[in-house]
Every structure is written in C-alpha cells, then in structure tokens.
Design an enzyme around this catalytic site. Sequence first.
Site, PDB file in Angstrom:
ATOM      1  N   HIS A   1     -16.743   3.583   4.818  1.00 46.84           N
ATOM      2  CA  HIS A   1     -17.813   4.529   5.137  1.00 46.84           C
ATOM      3  C   HIS A   1     -17.468   5.931   4.638  1.00 46.84           C
ATOM      4  O   HIS A   1     -18.315   6.617   4.060  1.00 46.84           O
ATOM      5  CB  HIS A   1     -18.065   4.556   6.647  1.00 46.84           C
ATOM      6  CG  HIS A   1     -19.159   3.642   7.081  1.00 46.84           C
ATOM      7  ND1 HIS A   1     -19.113   2.297   6.863  1.00 46.84           N
ATOM      8  CD2 HIS A   1     -20.345   3.889   7.714  1.00 46.84           C
ATOM      9  CE1 HIS A   1     -20.214   1.739   7.355  1.00 46.84           C
ATOM     10  NE2 HIS A   1     -20.979   2.683   7.853  1.00 46.84           N
TER      11      HIS A   1
ATOM     12  N   HIS B   1     -11.994   3.888  12.557  1.00 48.67           N
ATOM     13  CA  HIS B   1     -10.784   4.001  11.740  1.00 48.67           C
ATOM     14  C   HIS B   1      -9.819   5.053  12.294  1.00 48.67           C
ATOM     15  O   HIS B   1     -10.187   5.916  13.088  1.00 48.67           O
ATOM     16  CB  HIS B   1     -11.121   4.327  10.279  1.00 48.67           C
ATOM     17  CG  HIS B   1     -11.811   3.219   9.556  1.00 48.67           C
ATOM     18  ND1 HIS B   1     -11.144   2.160   9.005  1.00 48.67           N
ATOM     19  CD2 HIS B   1     -13.132   3.015   9.295  1.00 48.67           C
ATOM     20  CE1 HIS B   1     -12.006   1.351   8.419  1.00 48.67           C
ATOM     21  NE2 HIS B   1     -13.221   1.838   8.592  1.00 48.67           N
TER      22      HIS B   1
END
Length: 371
Positions: free
Chosen positions: A223, A338
Amino acid sequence: MEHSKALRILALFLCPATLLLGHILGLLYPVPSWIDKDDWINTFFVKKGWFWTSVVMWWCAFRYKGWNKHISLRYFVLSVWWFVFTQAAWFHTAPIMDLIFTATGGLCGFDVLDTNGNLNQKFHDSDVRRTKSLDKIHTLLKKFQLTTEDEFLSNLADHSLKSIRRLMGRNNGDGRDGEPPVSPSELNIFIHDTIHSLGGLGSSAACRAAGGQWTGGHDPSGHIFLNTLMSMLLLGECDFFENLAWPRIKRQGCKLSNYFTDLLDNSPLLNVLQRRPQTTYDVLWELFARPALKCLGDLVNFSLLSVRYVVWENPVFLLFAFVFLWWYSFLMTTLVFHTLSEQLSGLLCAYVVSGGLYLLTIKNSAKRRLV
C-alpha cells in the site's frame, strides 16, 4: 513558476512527510478501530489504483495537450516498476515484494485454530477476512478428501472439515459439536501441509486465494509503495501542464458560482409578490410547486455543469482529488498496517525509481530553460 516549484516540493516530500505524520498521530491518539482493508476505498480504488491513476493522468495529458514522448517514457518506466514489484517479477513468478518476504523467512500460514480449538483471532485481521478464508480452506480440503486414497489423511481431512464448519457456525450433522478429536496443533499442521502440497503458494495473491495468511518475514508495504508511486506520477506529471491548467481555471471560474447563486435565488414569497396570483391554486403553485421545480432544474444544471467543468474542462481537479485519495490511504496505512520498517521499505522501493526519475526530469528541464 511558483506553482511548478510547489508541485515539485509536494511530489518529492508528500509521502515521507505523511509517514512521519502518521506515526506522530499514532503516538498521540489511539488507533482508529473503523479502518478496514476491505472498505469501499480499498476495494474499488486503491486495489485498482494503477488503473485509475493511468486514466486520470492520460486524460489530463489529452485535455491539456501535454502528451509527448517524455511523458510516455516516464509512464512506461513507472508502470514496469509497479508491475514487477507488486504483480510479477517475471512470467509465472512472484513479484519482488513477495520474493523479499519469502527470502526473509515468510510463508503462507494456516494457523486456523488456537490452542483451545477455537478460531484463532490472529488468523487474519478482520472477521470478514477470516470467514472468507475458512470457506476457501474448506473447499480445498473437501477436494483433497475426495481425491486422496490414504485413509489416515482422509480421516484428518474429515476432522479438519468438521472443525472448520464448527468455526463457521455450520451444523456438522453428526451431533458432535464439542472439541475436535484431534488436537488443534495437529489440525493446523495438517491443513498447512495439505494446502502447501497443492503447490503455487509463493505469492501473496496465491496465498490469499487459498485462504492463507502471509506470516513471518519482512513484508514491504504494498500500500505504501503503490500510493507513493501513484502520488508521484500524478503530481510529477501535473508539473508539465499546470501552466495550461491554472489560466483555464481562472477564465472559467465564474460559471459555477453563477449557477450556485441561481440555486439560492428561489424565494416562494418573492414568487407570490412578483406574479400576484389570483386564485388559491395559483398561490399554492407559486409557494410550493414552482420553487421546487425551479430548484430541481437549477440543481440538474449545476450538477451537469460541475461534471463538465471538472471532468472535461479542468481535469486537474480530478487529478488532485485522486492525489488526496492516495494520500488518505497512505495515512491510514501508516496508522494501522505493517511495521515501521516494512512501511519504510515500501516507501524506499517506490522512491528508488520514481524519486530518481522525477529528480532527473527536473534537472533536465532546468538545463533546457537555461539554454
């Protein structure tokens, strides 16, 4: 010239500044619970982001007559980098981000059950994803059970299928809804080994398709990478036709304001005073029907003109709308998904190509102006 300088600064520093902002906000405020990987923004826009970015960029180039071989070359370079990093490094191979992940010890995991035989809450990050994954795993195990000739493996498959149906809230039909007769760890190992024996789980896309979860290893944030690349492409290319965009906006800016004023200039009392209706029907028409119909007509005209103004005449507004969308997605990723090191690696992998490409372009443009 001032616009160009601002755009270049924005293109080069927007994403690093947002990464810093996201982690500062994460320290000051609790993590938002409503952020979802499967929301409509991710589903319809971010996951198809390169398509939307390409459409908007080329549409702007067409409308502002900014197409040239240099734009095509930059777009080609960034498209190739997007593809090899997120889609496939070569034919029938995993993308670079997945190769990094597996090279650092990552794999496609299937820890479906916790130690008590219940659904492992660490298996995926949302109930929706867990449910979809269980359904995919159930389908694969069912096919395995129908094709295997090993009685022991067939029994393990049967136990696994019953456990999965129990987790999904389905009736097993055998009256045994308690703990599975085989230990949860054994079932997890069986599910893992069985689905891996089918092969083809070397990429995150294949892992998701099988219902697995990418676990372990260093997983560069796709992303962060994608949003950085898309933002830099849009802002970087905007620099080359902004000298046509801003003057056009200044010339046409009054059109929308006129129609918006007409929407507000719709007083029922003023209608009665100006037209002086004679009958009760006419009074009711002037007080209620005429204002409503006029408002509807003006609203339709305003909407059509707005679409024409933004999409056809000034698509730079569309470009900045998508930049904002990618920026928002980037910020949400920094808050929830993340680790910091994985976000940084995603950012750096995007900057290796896009940052260098646009710095070189800016340097060459400055040389041409001096000449």
